[in-house]
Design a protein around this motif. Sequence first.
Motif: not given
Length: 416
Positions: A270-271, A275-277, A366-370
């Motif tokens: 959590p945390g 948020a991107h992994t 946003l960039f790391q999610l992509e």
Amino acid sequence: MSDNDNSTREAPTRRDTIKYGGAVVGGSLLAGCTGDSDTGSTPTSSETGTNTATSTRTTPEDDSYSVRMAPMGKVELDEVPQDVFTILGHHVDMLLALGRGDDINAMHGPGYHQALYEKLVAHLDGVSVDWEGLYSSWPPTKEKLYELDSDVHIADPAKVTTGEGWDDGDIQEIADNVAPWFGNTLSGTNRTPPEGWADRYEYYTLWEIFGKIAHVFQEDERYEALASIHESLLQTIAENVPPTYDRPSAALVLLSADEDSGWGYKLNYPGYYAAHTRPMGAEDALADAVGEGYGDDGRNITLDYELLLEADPDVLLVLGPMTGYFDLDEIRQRLENDEVASEITAVQEGLVYAQGARRQGPILNLFQLEMTAKQLYPDQFGEWPGYVNGEPYPEIPESEQLFDRQHVADIINGDI
């Protein structure tokens, strides 16, 4: 002068335009505060982070408004802040996303953030960063905060009390005499608050914190527009990740620049650090790893190559290279040349990828999610083109981008 010496600071220096209202902050000072909804420390947030902050004006003629977030409680403002103090990267990112990057007068490691965000904004027309030479603000000093005379301190007061020379009285002094505090940091890993703050602390998602920061600057439209892009990206990921049985194992690490050691971080903890992994649902190769230095309630682990080989991730995600402080080519070469590390599946398969930073705000998120979607699931999201040391975030064909860069740039620039 001692940090506890208040004799030369008088209440009349307090700003007339922005005031800290409602609850006082810190330790025993909180005992008399009632009526705030920001109690407890159980996270109740969704992954998308619905914005639940309140921003109210008393009458049409009154420009004052209030915003509420733990651990501060309710903060009252008479006008939108212009000169902004920050410390940590997630808050810095949020200000940049709100078009306030030039209003920042301090941050921890300005050169580090300059190097990282230059690589991202290279793809956002009309967006730039210029933070070199700013006051590096961790830990801050009271004298410097008086000197900066900011309109608001976008920083978590509970976190600040862990810095050398700070206690609850110092936090209240700055809130009274300079400007209010407004920030939340411990939600990065849902870390246990320092003594005296647990009864007021609450954990939020990255995007919930961003929504509340947006309220401070009366930038709700910018927040909502960016949150819509984020929600659409999460939906795209959720609809296209392969079944659980067909997902690789992965490890997120920060490796030492010159030793066979480093740190591992939980992919699905959590945390907002994850948020991107977390949305990728990949198998965390380090989920059950235990070794010397294991701590922080299971959030991270001190590791060496032997432990990393025992975990044996299919994909190795390496923090640091995009900041310019680590060289990805050197890291790969060191892994390939080491007798132990060379046996790791990710190393043998050439699946060692650069990442940015865990302490992320909306833009980096946003960039790391992509990038993470492409690094883990190239068949579903398109191949990751690879990161070249010192270069911007790599060019990705428009048809393979997972979010619209121009739309993001327009929102940051005020064209919503």
